[in-house]
Design an enzyme around this catalytic site. Structure first.
Site, PDB file in Angstrom:
ATOM      1  CB  SER A 150      -0.946  -0.053   1.201  1.00 55.55           C
ATOM      2  OG  SER A 150      -1.956   0.924   1.094  1.00 55.55           O
ATOM      3  CG  ASP A 219      -7.471  -2.767  -2.887  1.00 57.63           C
ATOM      4  OD1 ASP A 219      -8.076  -1.906  -2.219  1.00 57.63           O
ATOM      5  OD2 ASP A 219      -6.237  -2.931  -2.837  1.00 57.63           O
ATOM      6  CG  HIS A 247      -6.044  -1.991   0.638  1.00 63.73           C
ATOM      7  ND1 HIS A 247      -5.382  -1.646  -0.528  1.00 63.73           N
ATOM      8  CD2 HIS A 247      -5.382  -1.358   1.646  1.00 63.73           C
ATOM      9  CE1 HIS A 247      -4.373  -0.830  -0.236  1.00 63.73           C
ATOM     10  NE2 HIS A 247      -4.352  -0.641   1.072  1.00 63.73           N
TER      11      HIS A 247
END
Length: 270
Positions: A150, A219, A247
């Site tokens: 991320s 996601d 995610h």
């Protein structure tokens, strides 16, 4: 008619002022939104095995978690997500250690027990200091595998652009923080307002090392389309999309199959 025009001008003026005020608020508050920065006490980690510190050029120091690699094995250098902290990286390190790899994770300024305030420049400085320390400890450049999740994918990409790492793994990557801002608040001019930009898509074409991208198809934070787009920009990238993964659970899907894929790529480059 004149009254209507005056009322219209007054409405447009008030609306414009409110919009500018909203832009100013977004500009001022953006780092608190990008970096939620979980905190912990120094006592929570620094006495634990594997935890230490990395000195920065500013005179401050950030924390690190380091498990040395077996002789001849690569070391995965991992940069965590924006809602995570160093203390939560032990499990990943231990699993990679069980797979025969070394592991290094570095904390960001203002996260965990590390002092300072997070920023794009600050995250890069911490990452590079940790990588330089790793080299000083005898880890060869060809044995370093960059890894990001991320937010941390932007850090990994910048370190690759600076010449660190023989391979790179990006989990749930975004194309840029500007694109994320445009997605989150489409009614604001993110291109003008973003201070920390993490322009991974612009850097990707100049990064020649092998890249593995793993992205959940469900996601709802960073859309899988960003992972696919980023994969097209690296000269040598493999993109794996995971059905049913979101995610925060993409590596944990299907009996941690994708985690095993990451470890295999780090060990063998494929």
């Amino acid at each position: 008619m004149h009254r209507f025009r005056r009322q219209l001008m007054a409405f447009l003026l008030v609306t414009g002022m409110l919009y500018l005020a909203l832009c100013a608020l977004a500009f001022a508050a953006q780092r608190s939104l990008i970096y939620p920065a979980p905190r912990s006490s120094p006592e929570a980690l620094r006495a634990r095995p594997g935890f230490g510190t990395v000195p920065l050029a500013t005179g401050l120091q950030v924390d690190r978690f380091y498990l040395p690699a077996p002789p001849g094995a690569p070391t995965v250098v991992h940069f965590h997500g924006n809602g995570e902290q160093l203390l939560g990286q032990q499990g990943m390190g231990q699993m990679l250690g069980d797979a025969g790899l070394g592991f290094l994770a570095v904390e960001y300024p203002g996260y965990g027990a590390s002092p300072g305030s997070p920023s794009e420049a600050g995250l890069y400085a911490s990452a590079e200091a940790a990588l330089q320390l790793l080299r000083d400890e005898g880890v060869k450049p060809e044995d370093i595998v960059l890894s990001g999740r991320s937010l941390g994918t932007g850090v990994a990409v910048e370190m690759a652009r600076r010449g660190y790492g023989a391979r790179m793994v990006l989990v749930s990557p975004y194309t840029s923080m500007v694109a994320m801002g445009q997605r989150t608040v489409p009614f604001l001019p993110a291109t003008l307002l973003m201070r920390d930009r993490y322009q991974s898509q612009d850097k990707a074409p100049g990064i020649p090392i092998p890249v593995l991208i793993i992205h959940g198809e469900d996601d709802d934070v960073v859309p899988v389309a960003m992972g696919r787009e980023l994969g097209q920009r690296f000269p040598h990238a493999t993109v794996v999309t995971v059905p049913g993964a979101g995610h925060n659970d993409v590596l944990e899907q299907d009996g941690q199959k994708e985690f095993a894929r990451l470890a295999t790529f780090a060990l063998e480059g494929g």
